[in-house]
Design an enzyme around this catalytic site. Structure first.
Site, short mmCIF file in Angstrom:
data_model
loop_
_atom_site.label_atom_id
_atom_site.label_comp_id
_atom_site.label_asym_id
_atom_site.label_seq_id
_atom_site.Cartn_x
_atom_site.Cartn_y
_atom_site.Cartn_z
N HIS A 124 36.58 43.99 47.89
CA HIS A 124 37.05 42.66 47.10
C HIS A 124 36.57 41.60 48.12
O HIS A 124 36.05 41.42 49.23
CB HIS A 124 38.64 42.49 47.42
CG HIS A 124 39.32 41.65 46.77
ND1 HIS A 124 39.46 40.30 47.06
CD2 HIS A 124 40.06 41.53 45.60
CE1 HIS A 124 40.36 39.35 46.12
NE2 HIS A 124 40.75 40.51 45.25
N ASP A 202 41.40 47.32 54.64
CA ASP A 202 42.23 46.52 53.52
C ASP A 202 42.86 47.41 52.78
O ASP A 202 42.56 48.28 51.80
CB ASP A 202 41.01 45.72 52.75
CG ASP A 202 41.76 44.91 51.41
OD1 ASP A 202 42.62 44.94 51.27
OD2 ASP A 202 40.73 44.15 51.06
N GLN A 205 45.32 47.49 48.02
CA GLN A 205 45.68 48.16 46.72
C GLN A 205 46.18 49.68 47.14
O GLN A 205 46.43 50.44 46.23
CB GLN A 205 44.20 48.63 46.02
CG GLN A 205 43.43 47.45 45.44
CD GLN A 205 44.51 46.80 44.14
OE1 GLN A 205 45.44 47.61 43.66
NE2 GLN A 205 44.47 45.52 43.87
N LYS A 228 51.99 43.22 46.08
CA LYS A 228 51.28 44.47 45.58
C LYS A 228 52.16 45.68 45.83
O LYS A 228 51.71 46.74 45.42
CB LYS A 228 49.97 44.64 45.94
CG LYS A 228 48.88 43.45 45.38
CD LYS A 228 47.71 43.98 45.67
CE LYS A 228 46.65 42.73 45.66
NZ LYS A 228 46.26 42.06 44.38
N CYS A 366 37.10 39.81 41.22
CA CYS A 366 36.67 39.25 42.62
C CYS A 366 36.13 40.39 43.44
O CYS A 366 36.23 40.45 44.59
CB CYS A 366 38.18 39.05 43.38
SG CYS A 366 39.23 37.69 42.81
N1 PMP Z 1 41.72 43.23 48.81
C1 PMP Z 1 42.06 43.89 47.48
C2 PMP Z 1 41.42 45.17 47.50
C3 PMP Z 1 42.49 43.30 46.66
O1 PMP Z 1 43.04 44.03 45.43
C4 PMP Z 1 43.19 42.13 46.72
C5 PMP Z 1 44.02 41.48 45.63
N2 PMP Z 1 43.42 41.56 44.25
C6 PMP Z 1 43.13 41.50 47.91
C7 PMP Z 1 42.26 42.09 48.92
C8 PMP Z 1 43.50 40.08 48.31
O2 PMP Z 1 44.83 40.01 48.20
P1 PMP Z 1 45.91 38.73 48.20
O3 PMP Z 1 45.37 38.04 47.13
O4 PMP Z 1 47.27 39.28 47.89
O5 PMP Z 1 45.41 37.94 49.63
#
Ligand code: PMP
Length: 413
Positions: A124, A202, A205, A228, A366
């Site tokens: 991401h 990270d 997910q 999440k 993203c």
């Molecule tokens: N890493 C991953 C794999 C994600 O899916 C996301 C959110 N879509 C994020 C980071 C970022 O999370 P946040 O917007 O809650 O900071």
């Protein structure tokens, strides 16, 4: 009821939003990888905090402040236990995964000016750009670990990178937010450590449906967001090994993180407080602890199993629709899957589904480096959570079939 069975009606009744209508149709919410809904039990804890105990934390000798501090620090203990930390001081509260990763990039980056970083081609942007910017500023190597044609990481390429380049940290997602690939973290940690590199995971997910035991896994940092995992927005976690959190410097400065301050210099609190400048989102942290209690109440193994079954069912049915291409076939998939509909714009597909109350994500998720690699401009993603039903998936697939029939590729620009 067996150990892993679900009282789906009872679970759904905890989430009143699931009962609403969208475009006069029952809502079918399949965008849980973007954010999840918050059950009444968590909302009640948040409301009760404001009704009864609210005051700033770590600041006062008065009763309300002591109460609020007690609940905040209790929340830290519950999070520490949930992620399998060794002690609660390994848990830093942040605004979310993005904030946690930026914190490490800045703080570890300040303490390690000489090393490069390896990320993967499935990250991401939150776990890509902070490292890219750090490496650019330092003129250091940013290695990007490629994927094979199934959507799994090429660990041989990572090994070559670690052997050849001066990589100080490997930043990798536990679960891809596009392909749903579940990465072999144990192998990655073992490999990186063999070459003296740290590992940041990270877990955004993964946190809801994969068992996370940070200490046992021996990862160095692990990041996730409350929203999440049925918690509130604006709260996240950075887990860091105690020895590392002590070593790396704070990067945001302000109230409560300092120890002694004079006109010339300041000294700082030990971790985790040195990373929590300003008033923390203590109500968010208390809400996050309530969401952990909620998930445990439903049953972490039951959640995992049900989400796996929902995703497997969705994949099988979606693969049977002609003109729809499911992206990747990783060794293990969890949480979400993405697909392209031949010749159709994903935003049109998502809009057609929305007209029937079905919420799916469309775009580049993203994760532009990954989506470009998949040879598609944009994708559609579905991500069921345990509160979804097989009937909802049927409704989504029926609507998708209808959409494919109604949106001929010739009409697309
Ligand atoms: N890493 C991953 C794999 C994600 O899916 C996301 C959110 N879509 C994020 C980071 C970022 O999370 P946040 O917007 O809650 O900071």
């Amino acid at each position: 009821m067996g150990k892993f069975e679900f009282d789906i009606a009872r679970v759904r009744s905890d989430f009143p939003i699931l009962d609403r209508k969208v475009n006069r149709c029952p809502l079918v919410y399949l965008d849980n990888a973007a954010t999840t809904h918050v059950p009444d039990q968590v909302l009640a804890v948040i409301a009760n905090h404001y009704h009864t105990h609210n005051a700033n934390v770590h600041r006062g000798a008065h009763t309300l402040s002591l109460e609020a501090t007690g609940y905040f620090e209790k929340a830290r203990e519950r999070v520490a236990e949930f992620v399998g930390a060794n002690r609660k001081s390994e848990v830093v509260f942040t605004r979310g995964t993005t904030d946690s990763i930026n914190l490490v990039a800045q703080s570890w980056g300040a303490a390690n000016r000489k090393s490069g970083v390896a990320v993967t081609a499935m990250e991401h942007h939150s776990n890509f750009i902070p490292w890219q910017q750090l490496c650019r500023a330092r003129r250091k190597k940013l290695g990007v670990v490629p994927l094979d044609s199934s959507g799994d990481l090429d660990l041989d390429a990572l090994e070559v990178m670690l052997r050849k380049d001066d990589i100080g940290l490997v930043a990798v997602t536990q679960v891809s937010n596009v392909l749903g690939t579940v990465n072999p973290l144990r192998d990655i940690v073992e490999l990186a450590h063999r070459f003296g590199a740290l590992v940041l995971i990270d877990a955004a997910q993964a946190v809801r449906h994969e068992a996370i035991q940070a200490h046992e896994l021996e990862c160095d940092f692990l990041c996730f967001s409350g929203h999440k995992m049925m918690g509130p927005t604006g709260i996240g976690v950075l887990y860091g090994k105690a020895s590392l959190l002590e070593k790396i410097p704070p990067f945001a400065f302000g109230g409560e993180m300092a120890d002694r301050v004079d006109a010339i210099r300041s000294t700082f609190q030990p971790a985790p407080l040195k990373f929590e400048a300003g008033t923390p989102n203590y109500v968010g942290a208390i809400g996050l602890a309530a969401s952990i209690d909620y998930l445990k109440g439903v049953g972490l193994s039951a959640i995992r199993l049900r989400e796996q079954e929902l995703l497997r069912y969705a994949e099988k049915r979606i693969r049977s629709i002609s003109e729809v291409r499911v992206l990747g076939s990783p060794k293990r998939r969890a949480g979400c899957l993405s697909f392209a509909v031949e010749g159709r714009n994903p935003f049109d597909v998502a809009a057609m589904l929305d007209a029937q109350g079905i919420a799916v994500r469309s775009g580049s998720m993203c994760a532009q480096p990954l989506v470009k690699n998949l040879d598609v401009a944009q994708v559609v993603r579905i991500s069921p959570a345990f509160y979804n039903t097989f009937e909802e998936l049927d409704a989504c697939i029926a609507a998708l079939e209808e959409t494919v029939a109604m949106l001929p590729p010739a009409l697309q620009g």
